[in-house]
Design a protein around this motif. Sequence first.
Motif, PDB file in Angstrom:
ATOM      1  N   THR A  86      89.400  39.475 -35.311  1.00 58.67           N
ATOM      2  CA  THR A  86      88.628  38.685 -36.260  1.00 58.67           C
ATOM      3  C   THR A  86      89.463  38.450 -37.510  1.00 58.67           C
ATOM      4  O   THR A  86      90.508  39.069 -37.715  1.00 58.67           O
ATOM      5  N   GLU A  87      88.974  37.567 -38.377  1.00 55.51           N
ATOM      6  CA  GLU A  87      89.677  37.289 -39.629  1.00 55.51           C
ATOM      7  C   GLU A  87      89.694  38.523 -40.535  1.00 55.51           C
ATOM      8  O   GLU A  87      90.531  38.636 -41.426  1.00 55.51           O
ATOM      9  N   HIS A  88      88.784  39.483 -40.274  1.00 52.27           N
ATOM     10  CA  HIS A  88      88.767  40.702 -41.067  1.00 52.27           C
ATOM     11  C   HIS A  88      90.050  41.508 -40.895  1.00 52.27           C
ATOM     12  O   HIS A  88      90.476  42.208 -41.815  1.00 52.27           O
ATOM     13  N   VAL A  89      90.666  41.418 -39.718  1.00 53.22           N
ATOM     14  CA  VAL A  89      91.924  42.124 -39.479  1.00 53.22           C
ATOM     15  C   VAL A  89      92.982  41.643 -40.468  1.00 53.22           C
ATOM     16  O   VAL A  89      93.731  42.441 -41.038  1.00 53.22           O
ATOM     17  N   GLN A  90      93.036  40.343 -40.689  1.00 54.03           N
ATOM     18  CA  GLN A  90      94.006  39.785 -41.627  1.00 54.03           C
ATOM     19  C   GLN A  90      93.745  40.279 -43.050  1.00 54.03           C
ATOM     20  O   GLN A  90      94.686  40.496 -43.823  1.00 54.03           O
ATOM     21  N   ILE A  91      92.479  40.485 -43.392  1.00 53.44           N
ATOM     22  CA  ILE A  91      92.146  40.995 -44.719  1.00 53.44           C
ATOM     23  C   ILE A  91      92.678  42.418 -44.877  1.00 53.44           C
ATOM     24  O   ILE A  91      93.254  42.775 -45.906  1.00 53.44           O
ATOM     25  N   PHE A  92      92.508  43.237 -43.850  1.00 50.15           N
ATOM     26  CA  PHE A  92      93.009  44.605 -43.904  1.00 50.15           C
ATOM     27  C   PHE A  92      94.535  44.622 -43.982  1.00 50.15           C
ATOM     28  O   PHE A  92      95.120  45.440 -44.710  1.00 50.15           O
ATOM     29  N   GLU A  93      95.184  43.731 -43.242  1.00 47.81           N
ATOM     30  CA  GLU A  93      96.649  43.687 -43.287  1.00 47.81           C
ATOM     31  C   GLU A  93      97.136  43.281 -44.677  1.00 47.81           C
ATOM     32  O   GLU A  93      98.094  43.870 -45.211  1.00 47.81           O
ATOM     33  N   ALA A  94      96.491  42.284 -45.256  1.00 42.96           N
ATOM     34  CA  ALA A  94      96.857  41.863 -46.612  1.00 42.96           C
ATOM     35  C   ALA A  94      96.542  42.967 -47.616  1.00 42.96           C
ATOM     36  O   ALA A  94      97.277  43.166 -48.593  1.00 42.96           O
ATOM     37  N   SER A  95      95.463  43.712 -47.371  1.00 45.20           N
ATOM     38  CA  SER A  95      95.106  44.827 -48.258  1.00 45.20           C
ATOM     39  C   SER A  95      96.189  45.892 -48.235  1.00 45.20           C
ATOM     40  O   SER A  95      96.561  46.444 -49.286  1.00 45.20           O
ATOM     41  N   PHE A  96      96.712  46.182 -47.047  1.00 42.87           N
ATOM     42  CA  PHE A  96      97.753  47.212 -46.969  1.00 42.87           C
ATOM     43  C   PHE A  96      98.987  46.776 -47.748  1.00 42.87           C
ATOM     44  O   PHE A  96      99.620  47.592 -48.431  1.00 42.87           O
ATOM     45  N   ASP A  97      99.336  45.508 -47.667  1.00 45.25           N
ATOM     46  CA  ASP A  97     100.487  45.006 -48.429  1.00 45.25           C
ATOM     47  C   ASP A  97     100.283  45.211 -49.928  1.00 45.25           C
ATOM     48  O   ASP A  97     101.216  45.569 -50.661  1.00 45.25           O
ATOM     49  N   ARG A  98      99.066  45.000 -50.404  1.00 44.95           N
ATOM     50  CA  ARG A  98      98.769  45.200 -51.832  1.00 44.95           C
ATOM     51  C   ARG A  98      98.831  46.686 -52.206  1.00 44.95           C
ATOM     52  O   ARG A  98      99.260  47.050 -53.304  1.00 44.95           O
ATOM     53  N   ILE A  99      98.391  47.523 -51.289  1.00 47.53           N
ATOM     54  CA  ILE A  99      98.443  48.968 -51.536  1.00 47.53           C
ATOM     55  C   ILE A  99      99.893  49.436 -51.624  1.00 47.53           C
ATOM     56  O   ILE A  99     100.266  50.229 -52.491  1.00 47.53           O
ATOM     57  N   VAL A 100     100.730  48.926 -50.717  1.00 47.52           N
ATOM     58  CA  VAL A 100     102.159  49.259 -50.734  1.00 47.52           C
ATOM     59  C   VAL A 100     102.780  48.857 -52.069  1.00 47.52           C
ATOM     60  O   VAL A 100     103.578  49.593 -52.657  1.00 47.52           O
ATOM     61  N   ALA A 101     102.400  47.687 -52.555  1.00 50.42           N
ATOM     62  CA  ALA A 101     102.949  47.197 -53.822  1.00 50.42           C
ATOM     63  C   ALA A 101     102.523  48.080 -54.995  1.00 50.42           C
ATOM     64  O   ALA A 101     103.256  48.210 -55.982  1.00 50.42           O
ATOM     65  N   ALA A 102     101.360  48.709 -54.894  1.00 47.99           N
ATOM     66  CA  ALA A 102     100.867  49.565 -55.971  1.00 47.99           C
ATOM     67  C   ALA A 102     101.419  50.984 -55.884  1.00 47.99           C
ATOM     68  O   ALA A 102     101.331  51.757 -56.844  1.00 47.99           O
ATOM     69  N   ALA A 103     102.000  51.340 -54.735  1.00 44.03           N
ATOM     70  CA  ALA A 103     102.493  52.693 -54.510  1.00 44.03           C
ATOM     71  C   ALA A 103     103.911  52.866 -55.052  1.00 44.03           C
ATOM     72  O   ALA A 103     104.626  51.895 -55.321  1.00 44.03           O
ATOM     73  N   LEU A 104     104.324  54.119 -55.180  1.00 44.72           N
ATOM     74  CA  LEU A 104     105.687  54.418 -55.595  1.00 44.72           C
ATOM     75  C   LEU A 104     106.662  54.066 -54.481  1.00 44.72           C
ATOM     76  O   LEU A 104     106.313  54.176 -53.299  1.00 44.72           O
ATOM     77  N   PRO A 105     107.885  53.640 -54.815  1.00 44.82           N
ATOM     78  CA  PRO A 105     108.902  53.416 -53.785  1.00 44.82           C
ATOM     79  C   PRO A 105     109.129  54.699 -52.979  1.00 44.82           C
ATOM     80  O   PRO A 105     108.791  55.807 -53.439  1.00 44.82           O
ATOM     81  N   VAL A 106     109.725  54.567 -51.811  1.00 45.31           N
ATOM     82  CA  VAL A 106     109.897  55.704 -50.904  1.00 45.31           C
ATOM     83  C   VAL A 106     110.639  56.861 -51.574  1.00 45.31           C
ATOM     84  O   VAL A 106     110.207  58.024 -51.491  1.00 45.31           O
ATOM     85  N   ASP A 107     111.745  56.600 -52.241  1.00 46.26           N
ATOM     86  CA  ASP A 107     112.535  57.669 -52.874  1.00 46.26           C
ATOM     87  C   ASP A 107     111.730  58.386 -53.948  1.00 46.26           C
ATOM     88  O   ASP A 107     111.749  59.627 -54.040  1.00 46.26           O
TER      89      ASP A 107
END
Length: 289
Positions: free
Chosen positions: A255-276
């Motif tokens: 469903t289109e909801h899957v795309q929302i979750f995928e885009a949400s994860f990208d935003r979460i990654v952007a808010a998180a600290l870099p790996v190092d």
Amino acid sequence: MPTVQLVPTLRRRRLGEALRRYRREAGMSIEQAATVMRWDNSKVSRIENAKAHIRPAEASQLLSVYGVDAPDVLSAIETLARDAGKKGWWTTYGDVLTAGYKDYLSLETDAESTRICTPSLIPGLLQTGAYAREIIGAVSFWRPQEEVHALAEVRKARQSVLTGRVGRPPLNFWAVIHESVLHQRFASQPSLMREQLRHLLDMAVLPNVTIQILPMAMAPNPGMMGLFEVVRFPVPWPTVVLTEHMVGGQFVEGTEHVQIFEASFDRIVAAALPVDQSRETIKRIMEKD
């Protein structure tokens, strides 16, 4: 001799759904497909409804009838047809595992990658046995102790997908964990969290594992809404999202909801600290103890 009823396993259901989709895209009815294959009409219907077995060679022939010739699709369908009836290692745990959990374990076994956001705990694939027992015992407080230990065993056994699978590469795993989780403490086992954080650092070294930490001073992001997991598969299988609650979970698929979750994860990654920086944060908190 009575007809043996096949169990409509998750793999059989996904295979049947895919074959139904390709038949419809080809503009063919069940009757037309059965006629070309020289089958009884009911066989096509039973395969699509996960109630009948189909051999890999038959699946390949059926795809040819539907005009599907992409090598990756043919390979994926044949593999699923071959594996559809296989029992997972988790079947030995019987009714301790819910049907939904068994479905999830089947998905995890077949997945190509998993991306998970966990605001309140360490992801299951990264938990030590001691941490798993404490968390499962707290969350599944109504279960007897032997079931808690069995579920902890299952959680540890699942982790083999990160280090190797027979005939397949390890699962690509990307976890974003809130910093507050790293500060958890267990009064009954003072050294437990230090061991858990050390385990996180050890797992972060694996080339297929990415761990990021959401800092306390983070920008507002979708991760504030709770735990979710995006599970991806090789072509042609659709991405599946899992959300969890106290007594189970819910799958979102196709469903289109899957795309929302995928885009949400990208935003979460952007808010998180870099790996190092995430590794340094884990190390700093671990060394405080």
